[in-house]
Design a protein around this motif. Structure first.
Motif, PDB file in Angstrom:
ATOM      1  N   VAL A 111      11.534  21.378   6.914  1.00 55.45           N
ATOM      2  CA  VAL A 111      11.575  19.949   7.220  1.00 55.45           C
ATOM      3  C   VAL A 111      11.256  19.762   8.697  1.00 55.45           C
ATOM      4  N   LYS A 112      10.448  18.734   8.979  1.00 53.77           N
ATOM      5  CA  LYS A 112       9.953  18.523  10.337  1.00 53.77           C
ATOM      6  C   LYS A 112      11.054  18.212  11.355  1.00 53.77           C
ATOM      7  N   ASN A 113      11.777  17.156  11.194  1.00 52.32           N
ATOM      8  CA  ASN A 113      12.840  16.779  12.132  1.00 52.32           C
ATOM      9  C   ASN A 113      14.180  16.988  11.448  1.00 52.32           C
ATOM     10  N   LYS A 114      14.873  18.014  11.858  1.00 52.97           N
ATOM     11  CA  LYS A 114      16.130  18.374  11.206  1.00 52.97           C
ATOM     12  C   LYS A 114      17.268  17.616  11.872  1.00 52.97           C
ATOM     13  N   VAL A 115      17.625  16.486  11.298  1.00 51.87           N
ATOM     14  CA  VAL A 115      18.706  15.657  11.823  1.00 51.87           C
ATOM     15  C   VAL A 115      19.744  15.492  10.731  1.00 51.87           C
ATOM     16  N   TRP A 116      20.979  15.728  11.099  1.00 59.19           N
ATOM     17  CA  TRP A 116      22.096  15.608  10.165  1.00 59.19           C
ATOM     18  C   TRP A 116      23.077  14.605  10.728  1.00 59.19           C
ATOM     19  N   ILE A 117      23.690  13.840   9.844  1.00 58.38           N
ATOM     20  CA  ILE A 117      24.694  12.876  10.283  1.00 58.38           C
ATOM     21  C   ILE A 117      25.916  13.014   9.377  1.00 58.38           C
ATOM     22  N   ARG A 118      27.068  12.849   9.990  1.00 53.99           N
ATOM     23  CA  ARG A 118      28.306  12.874   9.216  1.00 53.99           C
ATOM     24  C   ARG A 118      29.351  12.031   9.929  1.00 53.99           C
ATOM     25  N   LEU A 119      30.389  11.701   9.206  1.00 55.59           N
ATOM     26  CA  LEU A 119      31.505  10.977   9.794  1.00 55.59           C
ATOM     27  C   LEU A 119      32.530  11.960  10.326  1.00 55.59           C
ATOM     28  N   ALA A 120      33.260  11.528  11.330  1.00 56.48           N
ATOM     29  CA  ALA A 120      34.338  12.326  11.912  1.00 56.48           C
ATOM     30  C   ALA A 120      35.497  11.380  12.206  1.00 56.48           C
ATOM     31  N   PRO A 121      36.716  11.893  12.208  1.00 59.21           N
ATOM     32  CA  PRO A 121      37.839  11.029  12.576  1.00 59.21           C
ATOM     33  C   PRO A 121      37.643  10.486  13.999  1.00 59.21           C
ATOM     34  N   LYS A 122      38.036   9.244  14.208  1.00 60.89           N
ATOM     35  CA  LYS A 122      37.873   8.575  15.500  1.00 60.89           C
ATOM     36  C   LYS A 122      38.409   9.441  16.642  1.00 60.89           C
ATOM     37  N   GLY A 123      37.534   9.730  17.621  1.00 58.65           N
ATOM     38  CA  GLY A 123      37.920  10.503  18.797  1.00 58.65           C
ATOM     39  C   GLY A 123      37.975  12.006  18.604  1.00 58.65           C
ATOM     40  N   HIS A 124      37.670  12.468  17.388  1.00 53.69           N
ATOM     41  CA  HIS A 124      37.738  13.907  17.093  1.00 53.69           C
ATOM     42  C   HIS A 124      36.486  14.353  16.332  1.00 53.69           C
ATOM     43  N   PRO A 125      35.328  14.353  16.997  1.00 55.54           N
ATOM     44  CA  PRO A 125      34.084  14.698  16.308  1.00 55.54           C
ATOM     45  C   PRO A 125      34.022  16.157  15.868  1.00 55.54           C
ATOM     46  N   GLU A 126      34.958  16.967  16.353  1.00 51.50           N
ATOM     47  CA  GLU A 126      34.994  18.373  15.963  1.00 51.50           C
ATOM     48  C   GLU A 126      35.464  18.521  14.506  1.00 51.50           C
ATOM     49  N   GLU A 127      36.178  17.522  14.017  1.00 51.75           N
ATOM     50  CA  GLU A 127      36.728  17.569  12.664  1.00 51.75           C
ATOM     51  C   GLU A 127      35.825  16.834  11.688  1.00 51.75           C
ATOM     52  N   LYS A 128      35.993  17.139  10.416  1.00 57.11           N
ATOM     53  CA  LYS A 128      35.228  16.453   9.374  1.00 57.11           C
ATOM     54  C   LYS A 128      36.141  15.492   8.630  1.00 57.11           C
ATOM     55  N   VAL A 129      35.549  14.450   8.092  1.00 65.26           N
ATOM     56  CA  VAL A 129      36.299  13.475   7.316  1.00 65.26           C
ATOM     57  C   VAL A 129      36.596  14.073   5.952  1.00 65.26           C
ATOM     58  N   SER A 130      37.855  14.009   5.544  1.00 61.74           N
ATOM     59  CA  SER A 130      38.235  14.626   4.276  1.00 61.74           C
ATOM     60  C   SER A 130      38.162  13.661   3.107  1.00 61.74           C
ATOM     61  N   ASN A 131      38.115  12.337   3.364  1.00 62.25           N
ATOM     62  CA  ASN A 131      38.004  11.403   2.240  1.00 62.25           C
ATOM     63  C   ASN A 131      36.543  11.050   1.995  1.00 62.25           C
ATOM     64  N   ASP A 132      36.308  10.023   1.224  1.00 58.63           N
ATOM     65  CA  ASP A 132      34.934   9.660   0.872  1.00 58.63           C
ATOM     66  C   ASP A 132      34.183   8.977   1.996  1.00 58.63           C
ATOM     67  N   GLY A 133      34.846   8.662   3.089  1.00 59.69           N
ATOM     68  CA  GLY A 133      34.164   8.099   4.255  1.00 59.69           C
ATOM     69  C   GLY A 133      33.621   6.712   4.051  1.00 59.69           C
ATOM     70  N   GLN A 134      34.252   5.917   3.238  1.00 58.03           N
ATOM     71  CA  GLN A 134      33.739   4.580   2.961  1.00 58.03           C
ATOM     72  C   GLN A 134      34.197   3.537   3.973  1.00 58.03           C
ATOM     73  N   GLY A 135      34.815   3.940   5.039  1.00 57.70           N
ATOM     74  CA  GLY A 135      35.211   2.975   6.068  1.00 57.70           C
ATOM     75  C   GLY A 135      36.623   2.505   5.853  1.00 57.70           C
TER      76      GLY A 135
END
Length: 188
Positions: A111-135
């Motif tokens: 793939v030409k431009n390898k860009v990934w996006i994900r949600l993280a808990p507010k103020g803690h981008p090192e962690e991943k969101v464990s729920n469905d991330g629907q806001g």
């Protein structure tokens, strides 16, 4: 001779005054251009906590942008981390918990431009969101996520300080608009 000497002094004063006036005009124009085209400097103490955690890491250039425009009406704060060398990129991937399996898949991808996006808990981008991330969750609590965008080709990680689902959707629209402009997406 006295009159001739006075004329020379007057000419010197005029040259000096013109030089001073020219320097003042150049300084004013330079100041206006700097204010217009350079991003505003934010005091360290007014930047994000995420910026403060990683801004002094060797091999990583950190930038904090207070009001990054997503569209005509919405702005978000963004913390940008750019790896200046391979050690800095490795550090960022480790700090933001990028699994080895994902790194391998991305590196092997054509793939030409390898860009990934994900949600993280507010103020803690090192962690991943464990729920469905629907806001907003079922109890109606406020949006409590940041968006983390990783570009493998540019060796950058952006942390978007999201305040609402509206901002999150605007971020996607912003990205799609850029990809459409570059011809990376075709709707046929």
């Amino acid at each position: 001779m006295n009159q001739h000497g006075t004329m020379k002094n007057t000419e010197k004063l005029n040259k000096r005054d013109r030089l001073i006036n020219t320097l003042i005009v150049i300084a004013v124009i330079g100041g206006v251009l700097a204010v217009r085209y350079l991003p505003p400097a934010i005091a360290y103490w007014r930047s994000s906590e995420v910026y403060k955690r990683y801004s002094r890491v060797e091999g990583v250039r950190a930038t904090y942008i207070k009001d990054f425009p997503l569209n005509d009406t919405l702005t978000v704060a963004v913390t940008l981390f750019e790896a200046t060398d391979s050690a800095g990129w490795s550090y960022l991937l480790n700090a933001f918990n990028e699994p080895e399996e994902v790194r391998d898949v991305v590196e092997e991808s054509t793939v030409k431009n390898k860009v990934w996006i994900r949600l993280a808990p507010k103020g803690h981008p090192e962690e991943k969101v464990s729920n469905d991330g629907q806001g907003e969750n079922k109890e109606g609590k406020k949006w409590s996520y940041d968006a983390l965008l990783k570009s493998y080709d540019m060796r950058t990680i952006c942390v978007f300080d999201m305040k609402s689902m509206e901002q999150y959707m605007a971020l996607f629209e912003y990205g799609v608009d850029i990809m459409l402009d570059k011809g990376e997406i075709n709707y046929n």
